[in-house]
Motif scaffolding. Structure first.
Motif, PDB file in Angstrom:
ATOM      1  N   PRO A  96       0.822  -1.222   0.000  1.00 16.50           N
ATOM      2  CA  PRO A  96       0.000   0.000   0.000  1.00 16.50           C
ATOM      3  C   PRO A  96       0.848   1.261   0.000  1.00 16.50           C
ATOM      4  O   PRO A  96       1.828   1.378   0.737  1.00 16.50           O
ATOM      5  CB  PRO A  96      -0.800  -0.124   1.307  1.00 16.50           C
ATOM      6  CG  PRO A  96      -0.737  -1.573   1.666  1.00 16.50           C
ATOM      7  CD  PRO A  96       0.585  -2.057   1.175  1.00 16.50           C
ATOM      8  N   LYS A  97       0.472   2.211  -0.853  1.00 14.12           N
ATOM      9  CA  LYS A  97       1.127   3.513  -0.880  1.00 14.12           C
ATOM     10  C   LYS A  97       0.374   4.473   0.023  1.00 14.12           C
ATOM     11  O   LYS A  97      -0.853   4.481   0.020  1.00 14.12           O
ATOM     12  CB  LYS A  97       1.151   4.047  -2.310  1.00 14.12           C
ATOM     13  CG  LYS A  97       1.980   3.203  -3.262  1.00 14.12           C
ATOM     14  CD  LYS A  97       1.954   3.774  -4.671  1.00 14.12           C
ATOM     15  CE  LYS A  97       2.782   2.905  -5.605  1.00 14.12           C
ATOM     16  NZ  LYS A  97       2.755   3.404  -7.007  1.00 14.12           N
ATOM     17  N   PRO A  98       1.088   5.270   0.802  1.00 16.62           N
ATOM     18  CA  PRO A  98       0.398   6.187   1.717  1.00 16.62           C
ATOM     19  C   PRO A  98      -0.451   7.196   0.950  1.00 16.62           C
ATOM     20  O   PRO A  98       0.078   7.987   0.165  1.00 16.62           O
ATOM     21  CB  PRO A  98       1.546   6.884   2.462  1.00 16.62           C
ATOM     22  CG  PRO A  98       2.730   5.998   2.269  1.00 16.62           C
ATOM     23  CD  PRO A  98       2.550   5.346   0.941  1.00 16.62           C
ATOM     24  N   PRO A  99      -1.769   7.185   1.150  1.00 13.71           N
ATOM     25  CA  PRO A  99      -2.629   8.161   0.468  1.00 13.71           C
ATOM     26  C   PRO A  99      -2.692   9.471   1.235  1.00 13.71           C
ATOM     27  O   PRO A  99      -2.257   9.563   2.386  1.00 13.71           O
ATOM     28  CB  PRO A  99      -3.985   7.467   0.478  1.00 13.71           C
ATOM     29  CG  PRO A  99      -3.964   6.654   1.738  1.00 13.71           C
ATOM     30  CD  PRO A  99      -2.534   6.220   1.942  1.00 13.71           C
ATOM     31  N   VAL A 100      -3.226  10.465   0.583  1.00 16.51           N
ATOM     32  CA  VAL A 100      -3.499  11.741   1.245  1.00 16.51           C
ATOM     33  C   VAL A 100      -4.762  11.596   2.084  1.00 16.51           C
ATOM     34  O   VAL A 100      -5.680  10.868   1.726  1.00 16.51           O
ATOM     35  CB  VAL A 100      -3.686  12.850   0.181  1.00 16.51           C
ATOM     36  CG1 VAL A 100      -4.241  14.125   0.797  1.00 16.51           C
ATOM     37  CG2 VAL A 100      -2.367  13.123  -0.524  1.00 16.51           C
ATOM     38  N   GLU A 101      -4.793  12.258   3.222  1.00 19.69           N
ATOM     39  CA  GLU A 101      -6.011  12.316   4.037  1.00 19.69           C
ATOM     40  C   GLU A 101      -6.466  13.767   4.092  1.00 19.69           C
ATOM     41  O   GLU A 101      -5.775  14.613   4.652  1.00 19.69           O
ATOM     42  CB  GLU A 101      -5.748  11.784   5.453  1.00 19.69           C
ATOM     43  CG  GLU A 101      -5.497  10.298   5.516  1.00 19.69           C
ATOM     44  CD  GLU A 101      -5.371   9.795   6.944  1.00 19.69           C
ATOM     45  OE1 GLU A 101      -5.814  10.520   7.868  1.00 19.69           O
ATOM     46  OE2 GLU A 101      -4.829   8.704   7.142  1.00 19.69           O
ATOM     47  N   GLU A 102      -7.626  14.042   3.488  1.00 21.44           N
ATOM     48  CA  GLU A 102      -8.142  15.409   3.514  1.00 21.44           C
ATOM     49  C   GLU A 102      -9.614  15.404   3.120  1.00 21.44           C
ATOM     50  O   GLU A 102     -10.065  14.524   2.387  1.00 21.44           O
ATOM     51  CB  GLU A 102      -7.346  16.313   2.574  1.00 21.44           C
ATOM     52  CG  GLU A 102      -7.358  15.885   1.122  1.00 21.44           C
ATOM     53  CD  GLU A 102      -6.464  16.754   0.244  1.00 21.44           C
ATOM     54  OE1 GLU A 102      -5.578  17.428   0.794  1.00 21.44           O
ATOM     55  OE2 GLU A 102      -6.648  16.749  -0.992  1.00 21.44           O
ATOM     56  N   PRO A 103     -10.363  16.380   3.593  1.00 16.28           N
ATOM     57  CA  PRO A 103     -11.781  16.465   3.221  1.00 16.28           C
ATOM     58  C   PRO A 103     -11.929  16.797   1.741  1.00 16.28           C
ATOM     59  O   PRO A 103     -11.020  17.358   1.114  1.00 16.28           O
ATOM     60  CB  PRO A 103     -12.311  17.588   4.108  1.00 16.28           C
ATOM     61  CG  PRO A 103     -11.117  18.417   4.437  1.00 16.28           C
ATOM     62  CD  PRO A 103      -9.962  17.457   4.512  1.00 16.28           C
ATOM     63  N   PHE A 104     -13.080  16.476   1.204  1.00 15.79           N
ATOM     64  CA  PHE A 104     -13.334  16.740  -0.215  1.00 15.79           C
ATOM     65  C   PHE A 104     -13.255  18.232  -0.519  1.00 15.79           C
ATOM     66  O   PHE A 104     -12.953  18.639  -1.652  1.00 15.79           O
ATOM     67  CB  PHE A 104     -14.703  16.181  -0.621  1.00 15.79           C
ATOM     68  CG  PHE A 104     -15.024  16.389  -2.073  1.00 15.79           C
ATOM     69  CD1 PHE A 104     -14.220  15.845  -3.062  1.00 15.79           C
ATOM     70  CD2 PHE A 104     -16.133  17.138  -2.450  1.00 15.79           C
ATOM     71  CE1 PHE A 104     -14.509  16.049  -4.409  1.00 15.79           C
ATOM     72  CE2 PHE A 104     -16.436  17.338  -3.792  1.00 15.79           C
ATOM     73  CZ  PHE A 104     -15.617  16.794  -4.775  1.00 15.79           C
TER      74      PHE A 104
END
Length: 409
Positions: A96-104
């Protein structure tokens, strides 16, 4: 070679991971299996007991005991958080590649402009926090059921927008955001007003459509998950399929894992899923079957211990049926993808180790230890079928064979 079957008890963890205190403090103290048994001390899952569930749990709770003949271990989650989609990609051999975490809201203007350029009609909806309405019948917003900031939902009514059109739209969104998942889904016999009226805000930062409230699940529900940084060509189903080896994905795994060369069967009901699994297992001589039992996870989300136990009992019964008809070359692994402790006090997944329970004839009773990633399962299955390795994972195949038996006997 024979038949290799993996049964994933979705959300059935066996204790919080060491990093939980730092990365997910809300999950500290979670132990899905342990806390269910603590609350239901007379629950006996005789086949999971035989497979070494209590060995893997390593706690003396209730009436179930350890089995000295078991092949067992546990696996850590390499992916960040505790995610069904990423967990299954990891099982299939992806790193797994680290995804971004952020609101839409961070991507909303970009998506608005991209879709406008593609010829879509796009408008902003919502009061304080905005989401998008596309072509008057498709919403793009936060997923408010999963961990916030990790998933965006695209929701529609198939009375106004086709599934193929939905997939085309979703691919555009997926190519322009870096969150873990974009989920595109819809249902029939619902209006766009019902979808819009199901909009809810969370934490003054997120806004999304409450999927159950919207009515999309009632009739004609279809869904597709688009993950971040996933390459199917280095995953087990594609590797096996390209070699002409039969692959069948059953249950939720069929919704979220690419299987271009195999058979994917979408269903949710635990008994139905396992009836299909048993039938497929009986009717092939060689191949790979992976089945997801989703209703355990759903019970965890509901905080419903009794329902969780009821689904485990059904699964345990069918696991026994499968074990009874396995031949000398067949292999079975029962595992999970993360935890979902119904007693923890919140409705999200829990970051837990998961059991790895292995069964087959003429195998060594052995503790395969704590695996660093769920991908060790995918790597082991690739090793069993003697095909090229998955992107990630270390096979434990050799450790479960006795010195007197060839691993390919």
């Amino acid at each position: 070679m024979g038949r290799f079957i993996v049964i994933i008890l979705d959300g059935f963890g066996i204790g919080y991971m060491e990093d939980t205190k730092i990365v997910r403090p809300q999950d500290f103290g979670s132990n899905t299996c342990g806390n269910i048994l603590k609350n239901m001390p007379n629950l006996r899952l005789k086949n999971l007991e035989k497979l070494g569930l209590i060995n893997a749990l390593d706690l003396n709770i209730g009436i179930m005991k350890k089995n000295s003949s078991a092949i067992y271990g546990r696996a850590a989650l390499l992916h960040k958080g505790a995610d069904t989609f990423l967990g299954h990609q990891e099982i299939m051999g992806s790193k797994p590649k680290p995804p971004v975490e952020e609101p839409f809201s961070k991507s909303i203007d970009k998506i608005f402009n991209v879709l406008k350029k593609q010829g879509y009609s796009v408008e902003y909806k919502g009061d304080k926090i905005k989401f998008l309405l596309v072509n008057g019948c498709v919403t793009i917003a936060d997923n408010i059921e999963a961990d916030l900031g990790q998933v965006y939902n695209i929701t529609t009514t198939f009375d106004m927008f086709s599934y193929d059109d939905l997939i085309r739209l979703a691919k555009i969104v997926r190519n322009n955001v870096k969150v873990s998942r974009v989920i595109a889904f819809g249902g029939e016999n619902i209006s766009i007003d019902e979808i819009l009226n199901a909009a809810e805000e969370k934490e003054n930062k997120y806004i999304g459509i409450n999927a159950p409230k919207s009515g999309v699940y009632k009739k004609g529900y279809r869904v597709h998950h688009f993950g971040y940084g996933i390459n199917p060509n280095v995953q087990l189903p594609t590797i096996l399929g390209k070699r002409g080896i039969y692959v069948c994905l059953i249950g939720k795994v069929a919704d979220i894992v690419s299987n271009e060369y195999g058979e994917s069967i979408h269903c949710v009901d635990t008994k139905e899923v396992l009836e299909i699994t048993l039938d497929k297992f009986k009717n092939i001589k060689s191949g790979f079957i992976c089945t997801n039992i989703q209703e355990t996870d759903l019970a965890g989300h509901e905080g419903n211990i009794q329902k969780y136990a009821d689904k485990l009992l059904i699964a345990d019964e069918y696991i026994g049926y499968i074990m009874d008809i396995m031949n000398d070359n067949d292999r079975l692994i029962v595992m999970a993808d993360h935890g979902n402790d119904p007693t923890i006090g919140h409705s999200h997944h829990t970051r837990e180790y998961v059991p790895i329970l292995v069964y087959g004839k003429n195998l060594n009773p052995v503790n395969i230890g704590t695996r660093n990633t769920l991908s060790d399962v995918g790597a082991t299955i690739a090793d069993y079928f003697n095909v090229s390795a998955t992107e990630n994972g270390v096979s434990f195949l050799n450790s479960i064979y006795s010195n007197k038996k060839s691993r390919y006997s």
